[in-house]
Design a protein around this motif. Structure first.
Motif, PDB file in Angstrom:
ATOM      1  N   ASP A  62       0.195  -1.451  -0.379  1.00 10.76           N
ATOM      2  CA  ASP A  62      -0.227   0.307  -0.414  1.00 10.76           C
ATOM      3  C   ASP A  62       1.215   1.469  -0.463  1.00 10.76           C
ATOM      4  O   ASP A  62       0.687   1.998   0.699  1.00 10.76           O
ATOM      5  N   CYS A  63       1.697   0.890  -0.585  1.00  4.11           N
ATOM      6  CA  CYS A  63       2.760   1.872  -1.097  1.00  4.11           C
ATOM      7  C   CYS A  63       3.431   2.323  -2.095  1.00  4.11           C
ATOM      8  O   CYS A  63       3.424   1.283  -3.307  1.00  4.11           O
ATOM      9  N   GLY A 113       2.614  11.205   2.918  1.00  6.13           N
ATOM     10  CA  GLY A 113       0.996  11.262   3.065  1.00  6.13           C
ATOM     11  C   GLY A 113       0.765  11.135   4.472  1.00  6.13           C
ATOM     12  O   GLY A 113       0.199  11.073   5.187  1.00  6.13           O
ATOM     13  N   GLU A 114      -0.445   9.845   4.050  1.00  7.34           N
ATOM     14  CA  GLU A 114      -1.480   9.471   5.004  1.00  7.34           C
ATOM     15  C   GLU A 114      -0.694   8.918   6.001  1.00  7.34           C
ATOM     16  O   GLU A 114       0.185   7.797   6.654  1.00  7.34           O
ATOM     17  N   ASP A 133      -4.797   3.987  10.916  1.00 13.54           N
ATOM     18  CA  ASP A 133      -6.066   4.757  10.771  1.00 13.54           C
ATOM     19  C   ASP A 133      -7.109   4.672  11.051  1.00 13.54           C
ATOM     20  O   ASP A 133      -8.148   4.246  11.692  1.00 13.54           O
ATOM     21  N   THR A 181       4.655  15.360   4.720  1.00 10.03           N
ATOM     22  CA  THR A 181       4.041  16.097   4.129  1.00 10.03           C
ATOM     23  C   THR A 181       5.125  15.999   2.803  1.00 10.03           C
ATOM     24  O   THR A 181       4.938  16.480   1.568  1.00 10.03           O
ATOM     25  N   GLN A 203       5.152   6.955  -0.190  1.00  5.15           N
ATOM     26  CA  GLN A 203       4.439   7.544  -0.358  1.00  5.15           C
ATOM     27  C   GLN A 203       3.535   6.490  -0.232  1.00  5.15           C
ATOM     28  O   GLN A 203       3.211   6.016   0.213  1.00  5.15           O
ATOM     29  N   ASN A 204       3.035   6.549   1.615  1.00  2.00           N
ATOM     30  CA  ASN A 204       1.474   6.024   2.582  1.00  2.00           C
ATOM     31  C   ASN A 204       0.549   6.807   1.647  1.00  2.00           C
ATOM     32  O   ASN A 204       0.136   7.660   1.487  1.00  2.00           O
ATOM     33  N   TYR A 205      -0.473   5.398   1.070  1.00  2.00           N
ATOM     34  CA  TYR A 205      -2.191   5.704   1.029  1.00  2.00           C
ATOM     35  C   TYR A 205      -2.979   4.244   1.974  1.00  2.00           C
ATOM     36  O   TYR A 205      -2.325   3.990   1.668  1.00  2.00           O
ATOM     37  N   TYR A 206      -4.715   4.526   1.375  1.00  2.00           N
ATOM     38  CA  TYR A 206      -4.888   4.133   2.279  1.00  2.00           C
ATOM     39  C   TYR A 206      -6.109   3.450   1.244  1.00  2.00           C
ATOM     40  O   TYR A 206      -6.028   3.161  -0.036  1.00  2.00           O
ATOM     41  N   THR A 207      -5.513   1.285   1.522  1.00  2.00           N
ATOM     42  CA  THR A 207      -6.388   1.450   0.181  1.00  2.00           C
ATOM     43  C   THR A 207      -8.193   1.362   0.034  1.00  2.00           C
ATOM     44  O   THR A 207      -8.521   0.800   2.071  1.00  2.00           O
TER      45      THR A 207
END
Length: 444
Positions: A136-137, A191-192, A196, A238, A305-309
């Motif tokens: 997820d990166c 990133g995020e 969560d 960020t 870069q981290n993001y949520y699925t």
């Protein structure tokens, strides 16, 4: 030992249980960059725990990867991982083989176990290091080029600190550690947040503070807890990458992330990661051990870069993730105690005469901590339940589910600690068996 081969080999590992075609394509580019730039043989190991449809799609993506000199791809589903583990455990001659297999490949999600499998497979392949990324990166981009963390990892990892100092921007390391090997190279993410729980902060900053502070040792001051809350799960913020900066130092565990990390084999061949299931943060143990044992590391700024699925946004994803977060909080009763013991011990107490980490000392700490009174964890569950009920909605519904599982959750946290001690004790034998038998047909 396989490390004595004349070929310089490394393992670039991507564990995944979700669709991640872009991550596979990206990490293949990083592998090609490493082979091209450093002349090393890169074994790209994709540990795939996805369903059949996703596995089939990943197989297509892997088949379409452009051939890259010096890069060998191993795309292993759980059946082939299990085959490798069964053969390795059988060769080891260790007792309770079914239990060991369950610790290495549990039915439930385990961040530590998937990385432990990468460690064993790296040993079977004769690799000198493991470089881990997450599905997820993604990589940052500068001037149209992806910014690969492996650039810093291969520049320093495994060298003595005195030798590695030429490849970094600055050195903040006592001279007495200069003869030790660089054991870890890492950065963080932008990133995020990695956990969560941002929605909690948006709903109620006070509740967020109360929840996050629960992972601190209970004896910490309010000021220490405040600082922990401020720094937790936010990575490097960020600000995007613009230029390289790297520091040779004893790396602060709060400054690196397991999606952006590399370890020298002399660390992970002696101590594995906790095999706890459904527990975030269970894969961060070695970062603490490297720091407390005063093993040199390099901290750089090629952040992932981290993001949520999308799954995290569903009700099922919410419940699963909140369970992992609560289990993380409960694990800290035991891990904070062990971290405290490691921090209080002189680095020489954590290292043997060859200045390599002593697994027997760590497993001893874990067994002592497993006997701790559970009152602190009962208090944690009470605090989480109260906070989530205050938030209402699906948080209150989760609190109901959690309260019904209190004893189960308390038991699991203690059992996970005991399982980790067991795995450490048998780990060198497992590693040796993997090195002797190789990956075999599991790598086909």
């Amino acid at each position: 030992m396989n490390h004595k081969t004349s070929t310089d080999r490394i393992c670039l590992a991507l564990p995944t249980n979700r669709a991640c075609a872009e991550a596979i394509t990206g990490i293949a580019e990083e592998a090609a960059y490493a082979a091209r730039t450093f002349g090393t043989e890169v074994h790209l190991v994709i540990l795939d725990s996805c369903d059949q449809a996703t596995w089939t799609e990943h197989t297509r993506v892997v088949a379409e990867l452009p051939a890259a000199p010096g890069v060998i791809v191993h795309h292993l589903d759980e059946a082939r991982q299990r085959q490798f583990l069964r053969r390795t455990i059988r060769r080891s001659g260790l007792a309770a083989p079914d239990r060991l297999l369950d610790l290495m490949l549990p039915a439930d999600l385990s961040y530590g176990a998937c990385t432990n499998r990468a460690f064993l497979i790296a040993g079977a392949l004769g690799c000198r290091s493991v470089h881990r990324r997450d599905s997820d990166c993604s990589y940052q981009v500068l001037d149209g080029e992806r910014v690969f963390p492996i650039h810093h990892e291969l520049a320093s990892l495994g060298k003595t600190a005195s030798h590695a100092s030429a490849a970094v921007t600055e050195t903040v390391l006592a001279e007495r550690h200069g003869h030790r090997r660089v054991s870890m190279v890492g950065a963080s993410f932008i990133g995020e947040p990695s956990v969560d729980i941002a929605e909690i902060e948006q709903r109620d900053a006070g509740v967020y503070h109360d929840i996050v502070s629960l992972w601190a040792p209970t004896h910490w001051s309010d000021e220490q807890k405040e600082q922990l809350v401020e720094e937790s799960f936010k990575g490097a913020g960020t600000t995007p990458f613009t230029a390289d900066h790297s520091t040779l130092t004893l790396v602060d565990p709060m400054r690196v992330d397991m999606s952006n990390i590399a370890f020298d084999h002399e660390v992970y061949e002696r101590v594995p990661l906790p095999p706890a299931t459904d527990t975030i943060g269970s894969d961060y143990f070695l970062i603490h051990l490297v720091h407390d044992a005063a093993l040199p590391g390099v901290l750089h700024n090629r952040h992932i870069q981290n993001y949520y699925t999308p799954f995290r946004r569903t009700d099922a994803g919410f419940r699963a993730y909140q369970t992992r977060f609560v289990k993380f909080l409960l694990s800290m009763l035991y891990l904070n105690d062990v971290y405290g013991r490691m921090g209080a011990a002189a680095d020489t107490a954590l290292l043997d005469e060859r200045e390599q980490v002593r697994g027997d000392v760590i497993s001893g700490f874990l067994r002592e901590s497993a006997g701790l009174d559970r009152t602190e964890n009962i208090w944690r569950l009470d605090r989480v339940s109260t906070a989530y009920r205050k938030l209402g909605g699906r948080y209150a519904e989760f609190a109901e589910l959690m309260d019904a599982r209190r004893e189960e959750l308390l038991d699991a946290a203690q059992r996970d600690t005991e399982d980790f001690a067991l795995l450490i004790d048998v780990w060198p034998v497992l590693v040796g068996a993997a090195q002797e038998s190789g990956l075999g047909s599991a790598g086909a």
